[in-house]
Write a protein that holds these residues in place. Structure first.
Motif, mmCIF file in Angstrom:
data_model
loop_
_atom_site.group_PDB
_atom_site.id
_atom_site.type_symbol
_atom_site.label_atom_id
_atom_site.label_comp_id
_atom_site.label_asym_id
_atom_site.label_seq_id
_atom_site.Cartn_x
_atom_site.Cartn_y
_atom_site.Cartn_z
ATOM 1 N N THR A 64 0.828 -1.220 0.000
ATOM 2 C CA THR A 64 0.000 0.000 0.000
ATOM 3 C C THR A 64 0.859 1.265 0.000
ATOM 4 O OG1 THR A 64 -0.202 0.144 2.425
ATOM 5 C CG2 THR A 64 -1.815 -1.226 1.254
ATOM 6 N N ALA A 65 2.167 1.115 0.213
ATOM 7 C CA ALA A 65 3.087 2.264 0.245
ATOM 8 C C ALA A 65 3.590 2.536 -1.164
ATOM 9 C CB ALA A 65 4.248 1.982 1.191
ATOM 10 N N LEU A 66 2.721 3.041 -2.007
ATOM 11 C CA LEU A 66 3.007 3.174 -3.433
ATOM 12 C C LEU A 66 3.630 4.533 -3.764
ATOM 13 C CD1 LEU A 66 -0.272 1.592 -4.882
ATOM 14 C CD2 LEU A 66 1.940 0.487 -4.469
ATOM 15 N N PHE B 160 -0.526 2.041 12.516
ATOM 16 C CA PHE B 160 -0.806 0.688 12.053
ATOM 17 C C PHE B 160 -1.944 0.050 12.845
ATOM 18 C CE2 PHE B 160 3.506 1.721 11.009
ATOM 19 C CZ PHE B 160 3.795 1.063 9.826
ATOM 20 N N LYS B 161 -2.725 -0.768 12.150
ATOM 21 C CA LYS B 161 -3.644 -1.696 12.797
ATOM 22 C C LYS B 161 -2.957 -3.051 12.841
ATOM 23 C CE LYS B 161 -7.904 0.611 11.318
ATOM 24 N NZ LYS B 161 -9.183 0.467 10.559
ATOM 25 N N THR B 162 -3.043 -3.720 13.981
ATOM 26 C CA THR B 162 -2.271 -4.951 14.169
ATOM 27 C C THR B 162 -3.133 -6.068 14.758
ATOM 28 O OG1 THR B 162 -1.578 -4.363 16.432
ATOM 29 C CG2 THR B 162 -0.187 -3.600 14.607
ATOM 30 N N GLU B 163 -2.615 -7.273 14.634
ATOM 31 C CA GLU B 163 -3.156 -8.451 15.307
ATOM 32 C C GLU B 163 -1.987 -9.209 15.923
ATOM 33 O OE1 GLU B 163 -6.251 -9.357 15.648
ATOM 34 O OE2 GLU B 163 -7.321 -8.115 14.185
ATOM 35 N N PHE B 164 -2.189 -9.712 17.153
ATOM 36 C CA PHE B 164 -1.168 -10.548 17.794
ATOM 37 C C PHE B 164 -1.488 -11.996 17.464
ATOM 38 C CE2 PHE B 164 0.881 -12.308 21.797
ATOM 39 C CZ PHE B 164 2.172 -12.113 21.332
ATOM 40 N N VAL C 291 -1.296 5.305 5.170
ATOM 41 C CA VAL C 291 -0.324 5.541 4.101
ATOM 42 C C VAL C 291 0.041 7.017 3.989
ATOM 43 C CG1 VAL C 291 0.084 5.328 1.617
ATOM 44 C CG2 VAL C 291 -1.097 3.501 2.844
ATOM 45 N N ALA C 292 -0.928 7.899 4.137
ATOM 46 C CA ALA C 292 -0.649 9.332 4.013
ATOM 47 C C ALA C 292 0.358 9.783 5.066
ATOM 48 C CB ALA C 292 -1.939 10.131 4.126
ATOM 49 N N ARG C 293 0.171 9.341 6.293
ATOM 50 C CA ARG C 293 1.096 9.740 7.361
ATOM 51 C C ARG C 293 2.445 9.041 7.211
ATOM 52 N NH1 ARG C 293 -1.812 9.261 13.009
ATOM 53 N NH2 ARG C 293 0.142 10.262 13.675
ATOM 54 N N PHE C 294 2.449 7.843 6.668
ATOM 55 C CA PHE C 294 3.716 7.180 6.352
ATOM 56 C C PHE C 294 4.535 8.033 5.397
ATOM 57 C CE2 PHE C 294 5.789 4.711 2.952
ATOM 58 C CZ PHE C 294 6.828 4.133 3.663
ATOM 59 N N TRP C 295 3.897 8.520 4.341
ATOM 60 C CA TRP C 295 4.639 9.321 3.377
ATOM 61 C C TRP C 295 5.096 10.648 3.965
ATOM 62 C CZ3 TRP C 295 7.264 7.454 -0.238
ATOM 63 C CH2 TRP C 295 6.835 6.351 -0.964
ATOM 64 N N ASP C 296 4.347 11.185 4.926
ATOM 65 C CA ASP C 296 4.814 12.386 5.618
ATOM 66 C C ASP C 296 6.172 12.125 6.271
ATOM 67 O OD1 ASP C 296 2.528 13.775 4.910
ATOM 68 O OD2 ASP C 296 1.527 13.456 6.850
ATOM 69 N N LEU C 297 6.285 10.992 6.961
ATOM 70 C CA LEU C 297 7.541 10.643 7.624
ATOM 71 C C LEU C 297 8.671 10.497 6.618
ATOM 72 C CD1 LEU C 297 6.299 7.925 10.164
ATOM 73 C CD2 LEU C 297 6.906 10.295 10.678
ATOM 74 N N VAL C 298 8.416 9.757 5.541
ATOM 75 C CA VAL C 298 9.461 9.469 4.560
ATOM 76 C C VAL C 298 9.922 10.743 3.863
ATOM 77 C CG1 VAL C 298 9.960 8.292 2.376
ATOM 78 C CG2 VAL C 298 8.765 7.081 4.211
ATOM 79 N N ALA D 123 8.814 -0.731 7.909
ATOM 80 C CA ALA D 123 9.241 -1.315 9.182
ATOM 81 C C ALA D 123 9.844 -0.261 10.095
ATOM 82 C CB ALA D 123 10.245 -2.443 8.926
ATOM 83 N N VAL D 124 10.565 0.694 9.521
ATOM 84 C CA VAL D 124 11.100 1.795 10.325
ATOM 85 C C VAL D 124 9.962 2.679 10.822
ATOM 86 C CG1 VAL D 124 12.690 3.753 10.334
ATOM 87 C CG2 VAL D 124 13.251 1.703 9.000
ATOM 88 N N ALA D 125 8.963 2.888 9.983
ATOM 89 C CA ALA D 125 7.810 3.701 10.392
ATOM 90 C C ALA D 125 7.087 3.085 11.582
ATOM 91 C CB ALA D 125 6.853 3.876 9.218
ATOM 92 N N TRP D 126 7.032 1.761 11.663
ATOM 93 C CA TRP D 126 6.402 1.094 12.804
ATOM 94 C C TRP D 126 7.094 1.478 14.112
ATOM 95 C CZ3 TRP D 126 2.684 -1.471 15.214
ATOM 96 C CH2 TRP D 126 3.004 -2.242 16.330
#
Length: 353
Positions: free
Chosen positions: A216-218, A276-280, A318-325, A266-269
């Protein structure tokens, strides 16, 4: 007047990688996000040979103004399998090719550390952990982010079992369903399934960012436009080439209009897990099958009798991920020696005229 809040402590991070175009951006994000302190970098054969990816890591760090970050070369092959699965068809013969072929970044003036990667990793992680404990940190774990085959990480855990309580491991790897370099296998896990199995069964605190998230990180046209919003520079020009290098391959092989940028997820995590939404889940790694070695078998419905062992990222903002990058890329642009060299050349030309 109320006392001002103390600044948040930067997260200590070690990055294990195989640059690789997306690893290059992961290095820049880890080195230029203010929430992180990049302790060092280890390399492992994957996208190309360990010699080539080590050289690439040095080139990226030098170009991004991070030449002070130490690099150590790690495993040249998987733990048990005879040869690594290299990925020249995606990343080129250098592992970090430009659009015309060959290395896109100039050679670094410094080299890698001597010594064995697991030893260097442990020494840096143990020292950082001790500093965090002495400073009264609520959680003194160091983040070990792996964006490549897990050979170095498995060796670290095997040689230094005490490190299990010092680190939190985050991997870019695995998938819940369809793979990329195998029908149900993701490349990083497929390259060394036995190492991955050791890591997943080690008891270490573990998070996995799988293909379902990284796809999704396109790198869209709008993303590239945002990268270029700064004054045009040699560094940003090279970053554009890196981001778009395997767009044709992904369009042809994977039917994706825009290429994904896997490893920085992975760095963004580590920086912002709230994105992120996660499941254990219980996650096991297939090592025996001739059809699917390296498959990550994720027990979505809780049918396994084995204990849950992995936080699996399921979705990402994804939008906030790209802000970081993009913020990290622009920060690197501000200190890149590549830009300083061009500025000096322009000043010399002006003086001559």
């Amino acid at each position: 007047m109320a006392p001002s809040a103390e600044p948040a402590r930067r997260q200590e991070i070690w990055l294990d990688c195989d640059p690789g175009h997306d690893d290059a951006v992961a290095l820049i994000l880890a080195g230029h996000n203010p929430a992180l302190h990049l302790l060092g970098v280890s390399t492992v054969a994957g996208n190309q040979t360990v010699e080539k990816v080590t050289d690439n890591a040095l080139r990226v760090l030098a170009a991004a103004g991070l030449a002070h970050v130490p690099v150590v070369a790690g495993a040249a092959k998987p733990l048990l399998r005879p040869v690594p699965l290299l990925c020249a068809e995606i990343h080129g013969e250098s592992g970090l090719d430009g659009p015309l072929g060959g290395p896109v970044l100039p050679a670094a003036s410094h080299g890698a550390l001597p010594g064995k990667a697991p030893v260097c990793m442990f020494e840096a992680i143990a020292a950082a952990h001790a500093r965090l404990v002495a400073g009264g940190a609520a959680d003194a774990r160091v983040h070990l982010v792996a964006t490549a085959a897990l050979t170095n990480v498995a060796l670290l855990l095997a040689l230094y079992p005490e490190v299990v309580d010092m680190v939190e491991v985050t991997i870019m790897g695995g998938c819940l369903g369809v793979g990329n370099t195998g029908p149900v296998m993701e490349f990083n896990i497929q390259t060394d399934p036995e190492a991955a199995r050791i890591v997943f069964e080690s008891g270490v605190r573990l998070a996995m960012v799988p293909l379902e998230v990284t796809h999704t990180a396109l790198v869209t046209t709008s993303v590239l436009q945002r990268v270029r919003t700064h004054q045009p520079s040699p560094f940003l020009g090279l970053m554009t080439d890196l981001l778009m290098f395997f767009s044709d391959t992904y369009a042809t092989v994977f039917k994706m209009k825009d290429p994904p940028l896997h490893d920085p997820c992975a760095v963004a995590w580590v920086i912002a897990p709230e994105l992120f939404k996660t499941e254990f889940l219980r996650v096991d790694v297939e090592t025996v099958s001739t059809l699917s070695p390296g498959q990550t078998v994720c027990d979505i419905w809780g049918q396994s009798r084995l204990p849950k062992n992995c936080t699996v990222c399921m979705e990402m903002d994804v939008a906030r991920f790209w802000d970081l990058v993009i913020d990290a890329i622009h920060a690197a642009d501000g200190v890149s020696p590549l830009n300083q060299q061009e500025q000096r050349q322009q000043e010399q030309q002006q003086q001559q005229h």
